[in-house]
Write a protein that holds these residues in place. Structure first.
Motif, short mmCIF file in Angstrom:
data_model
loop_
_atom_site.label_atom_id
_atom_site.label_comp_id
_atom_site.label_asym_id
_atom_site.label_seq_id
_atom_site.Cartn_x
_atom_site.Cartn_y
_atom_site.Cartn_z
N HIS A 109 -14.18 -12.97 -27.83
CA HIS A 109 -14.58 -11.71 -28.23
C HIS A 109 -13.48 -10.90 -29.07
O HIS A 109 -13.33 -9.80 -29.05
CB HIS A 109 -15.33 -10.74 -27.12
CG HIS A 109 -14.29 -10.37 -26.12
ND1 HIS A 109 -14.18 -8.86 -26.23
CD2 HIS A 109 -13.44 -11.03 -25.63
CE1 HIS A 109 -13.32 -8.73 -25.18
NE2 HIS A 109 -12.63 -10.03 -24.68
N HIS A 110 -12.58 -11.54 -29.57
CA HIS A 110 -11.38 -11.01 -30.31
C HIS A 110 -11.22 -11.30 -31.73
O HIS A 110 -12.19 -12.09 -32.16
CB HIS A 110 -10.20 -11.43 -29.91
CG HIS A 110 -9.75 -11.09 -28.18
ND1 HIS A 110 -10.38 -11.86 -27.00
CD2 HIS A 110 -9.19 -9.85 -27.66
CE1 HIS A 110 -9.88 -11.28 -26.04
NE2 HIS A 110 -9.39 -10.07 -26.34
N ASN A 111 -10.49 -10.73 -32.59
CA ASN A 111 -10.31 -10.99 -33.98
C ASN A 111 -10.19 -12.51 -33.99
O ASN A 111 -9.49 -13.18 -33.16
CB ASN A 111 -8.92 -10.46 -34.43
CG ASN A 111 -8.94 -9.08 -34.24
OD1 ASN A 111 -9.88 -8.46 -33.89
ND2 ASN A 111 -7.84 -8.27 -34.55
N ILE A 112 -10.34 -13.11 -35.08
CA ILE A 112 -10.29 -14.52 -35.36
C ILE A 112 -9.03 -14.78 -36.24
O ILE A 112 -8.83 -14.06 -37.29
CB ILE A 112 -11.65 -15.33 -36.21
CG1 ILE A 112 -12.80 -14.60 -35.25
CG2 ILE A 112 -11.60 -16.45 -36.34
CD1 ILE A 112 -14.30 -14.88 -36.01
N ASN A 113 -8.41 -15.91 -35.92
CA ASN A 113 -7.28 -16.39 -36.53
C ASN A 113 -7.14 -17.84 -36.15
O ASN A 113 -6.64 -18.13 -35.17
CB ASN A 113 -5.67 -15.70 -36.31
CG ASN A 113 -4.79 -16.18 -37.57
OD1 ASN A 113 -5.13 -17.00 -38.11
ND2 ASN A 113 -3.88 -15.37 -37.53
N PHE A 114 -7.94 -18.71 -36.79
CA PHE A 114 -8.03 -20.07 -36.33
C PHE A 114 -8.47 -21.06 -37.47
O PHE A 114 -9.20 -20.71 -38.52
CB PHE A 114 -9.51 -19.92 -35.44
CG PHE A 114 -9.61 -21.27 -34.51
CD1 PHE A 114 -8.80 -21.44 -33.42
CD2 PHE A 114 -10.32 -22.39 -35.00
CE1 PHE A 114 -8.81 -22.72 -32.69
CE2 PHE A 114 -10.53 -23.36 -34.26
CZ PHE A 114 -9.73 -23.65 -33.18
N ALA A 115 -7.92 -22.33 -37.30
CA ALA A 115 -8.21 -23.34 -38.48
C ALA A 115 -8.50 -24.49 -37.69
O ALA A 115 -7.88 -24.78 -36.33
CB ALA A 115 -7.18 -23.71 -39.26
N PHE A 117 -18.02 -22.82 -32.18
CA PHE A 117 -17.24 -21.71 -32.45
C PHE A 117 -18.04 -20.41 -32.31
O PHE A 117 -18.83 -20.27 -33.20
CB PHE A 117 -16.14 -21.55 -33.52
CG PHE A 117 -15.12 -20.67 -33.49
CD1 PHE A 117 -14.03 -20.98 -33.19
CD2 PHE A 117 -15.47 -19.26 -33.76
CE1 PHE A 117 -12.76 -20.06 -33.34
CE2 PHE A 117 -14.44 -18.42 -33.88
CZ PHE A 117 -13.11 -18.79 -33.41
N LEU A 118 -17.80 -19.58 -31.42
CA LEU A 118 -18.62 -18.58 -31.15
C LEU A 118 -17.85 -17.15 -30.80
O LEU A 118 -17.13 -17.27 -29.88
CB LEU A 118 -19.85 -18.64 -30.10
CG LEU A 118 -20.47 -17.35 -29.82
CD1 LEU A 118 -21.48 -17.09 -30.98
CD2 LEU A 118 -21.47 -17.61 -28.67
N THR A 119 -17.80 -16.06 -31.54
CA THR A 119 -17.31 -14.78 -31.17
C THR A 119 -18.38 -13.80 -31.47
O THR A 119 -19.31 -14.21 -32.16
CB THR A 119 -16.01 -14.50 -31.95
OG1 THR A 119 -16.57 -14.47 -33.53
CG2 THR A 119 -15.04 -15.57 -31.99
N GLU A 120 -18.44 -12.89 -30.54
CA GLU A 120 -19.56 -11.78 -30.67
C GLU A 120 -18.61 -10.60 -30.42
O GLU A 120 -17.40 -10.55 -29.89
CB GLU A 120 -20.41 -11.93 -29.38
CG GLU A 120 -21.76 -12.80 -29.84
CD GLU A 120 -22.65 -12.38 -28.83
OE1 GLU A 120 -23.02 -11.22 -28.40
OE2 GLU A 120 -23.39 -13.73 -28.42
N SER A 121 -19.12 -9.45 -31.04
CA SER A 121 -18.35 -8.17 -30.85
C SER A 121 -18.77 -7.56 -29.55
O SER A 121 -19.79 -6.31 -29.75
CB SER A 121 -18.97 -7.23 -32.02
OG SER A 121 -18.71 -7.98 -33.33
N VAL A 122 -18.34 -7.95 -28.51
CA VAL A 122 -18.88 -7.42 -27.21
C VAL A 122 -17.52 -6.90 -26.44
O VAL A 122 -16.39 -7.46 -26.99
CB VAL A 122 -19.76 -8.07 -26.59
CG1 VAL A 122 -21.07 -8.49 -27.08
CG2 VAL A 122 -19.29 -9.61 -26.08
N LYS A 166 -6.69 -3.55 -28.34
CA LYS A 166 -7.49 -4.25 -29.45
C LYS A 166 -8.04 -3.26 -30.53
O LYS A 166 -7.98 -3.61 -31.90
CB LYS A 166 -8.49 -4.94 -28.89
CG LYS A 166 -9.34 -5.97 -29.78
CD LYS A 166 -10.14 -7.10 -29.18
CE LYS A 166 -11.57 -6.41 -28.97
NZ LYS A 166 -12.34 -7.49 -28.47
#
Lengths: 304, 304
Positions: free
Chosen positions: B95-101, B108-113, B293
């Protein structure tokens, strides 16, 4: 404020149809002011699919300035709208390699499946959202297209099960015939210039500092394109010059013979090293190679 | 081959508990050979939570070489296990900012929670997977911890609804009291050295080439730490030297007064510019600032 949903540059059927379907899903689940869009021309296969299911093509989005955007079927900047950072990416839904950075926290979902449409179809199923026949139709077409009728090694069990559920809903008994009909519509080479063919589904990659372009076209018989080989090689050279590429590649995938004829211009030694095969007059047949994403890009990245 | 599930360096309650819960969820939904792990020491708050719900702490993972890894509660390399690229990241849930390759396609799952545990709790609910009381307990504790009892601006409606469902399941009527009890357990400053306090939840950031370290500690009364100010500033300086930082920050968050006392060493002009406030003897009170954050990292990034 309107949110625009769109797939990658040189959009294929999954990029166009997943944008349309996801906009429909968002609307049906209560979101307002979402619009399906595209950032490139629609290819013959997609035209056939949209006409078959009586759906209008999405609007062409040319500029991202100040816009809210949902990316489907891609996440990398190189494959997205130009100057993407002038707008705001608010969500991503994809099934490709990840190369992404966000300022804030956003919903970002990738799954290891054969098509973005597989993910979207399951959102309808899981949330029991009403799925109209025409949306089910374009979702099925996208899965069949992206998995090359389940022959591509990117195909998963989930893609097959999802396609079967959609086909049942549509009363389609023979998914294979449906697929071949679609790929035939795509392969109307007679009407297309070499440039049209090369730009149908062309993607550029940065491989350890080298610029590589790879176009993939699917055919029901690769031999239909063999008479136009010289013309295609000439166009590959032209793209190499104007785009400043190190390597310019065309994959003519044969979905029946299950392999591809690879044409290339530039640093072709890299291809010979990657597949341990000699190119003759800029061409080589690669048996069993159907997926650019799984069988070409990583293999070339390894060599570069 | 074993898959290790772990959260970020200097793990907080959400990092430890989401790893334990996701391993449990994976097992209950049929995956074998998944193990909850951690890549740092367990803080007092988390100890309290694990003891309360009678769960053993996860194993300490020191080396990623050749290992399969699922990242929870983080995705960025700087916050992950050292030499992460010697192993293989097979999934991300965050649930954080993404910086990924990624090389290949992965889930890959992020949510704004407000917490990773919110996402995991809903996986149990959505798939109707059996949720044991002790897992429900640590999920609730994580949500309450990461959202600072729903006071942090990162809190969403989904966090609140999820916490209420979990509390109901556990027969907990007063989530607020449960939360304060937990934060009190965390704030046993007497037993901790300045180094312990600074390393509880310290994260490093690259801000346009400048190296910034920000530690956040939550208190039920920030004044408990005021007598130790000199000692804490001295430790901030020491970290600045050994880590080669441009700015070394401690946020002493007060969850009752709803603000934070910021202590900083280094390029403190950036903080003054960011908040338009003067620092006196290396400190400044920031009213309403509860989230590193959302209210500190982006504000400082803007200035750098």
């Amino acid at each position: 404020m309107t949110t625009y949903i769109f797939g990658h540059k040189n959009p294929d059927t999954d990029s166009i149809c997943s944008a349309i379907a996801y906009a429909d899903f968002k609307e049906k689940t209560g979101e307002k002011d979402v619009v399906a869009a595209r950032i490139g021309n629609i290819n013959n296969e997609t035209k056939f699919v949209l006409e078959k299911f009586k759906i209008a093509p999405p609007m062409l989005l040319k500029d991202s300035t100040g816009k809210k955007m949902i990316l489907v079927d891609h996440n990398q900047e190189a494959q997205s709208i130009d100057n993407r950072d002038k707008g705001e990416v608010v969500e991503v839904l994809d099934h490709h390699n990840i190369n992404f950075a966000s300022q804030g926290t956003i919903p970002f979902l990738t799954e290891s499946v054969g098509a973005t449409s597989t993910i979207i179809a399951n959102m309808y199923f899981d949330t029991k959202t009403q799925l109209d026949e025409k949306i089910a139709g374009i979702l099925l077409a996208s899965i069949v297209s992206d998995t090359i009728i389940f022959k591509s090694p990117t195909t998963t069990e989930k893609d097959k099960i999802t396609a079967q559920k959609l086909a049942k809903l549509l009363g389609i008994k023979d998914i294979e015939s449906f697929g071949i009909e679609m790929f035939k519509a795509k392969s109307v080479w007679g009407k297309m210039t070499a440039e049209d063919i090369l730009e149908m589904d062309r993607k550029e990659y940065d491989m350890s500092g080298s610029k590589v372009s790879i176009t993939q076209v699917e055919t029901v018989d690769y031999k239909d394109l063999v008479p136009r080989k010289k013309e295609l090689l000439c166009e590959l050279s032209r793209i190499k010059e104007i785009r400043g590429l190190d390597l310019s590649v065309l994959l003519i995938t044969d979905i029946i013979k299950e392999g591809c004829l690879l044409l290339a211009v530039g640093d072709t030694k890299k291809i010979e090293k990657a597949y341990n095969k000699k190119l003759t007059n800029g061409e080589v047949w690669l048996n069993g190679v159907l997926s650019r994403k799984k069988q070409v890009v990583p293999v070339l990245e390894e060599v570069f």
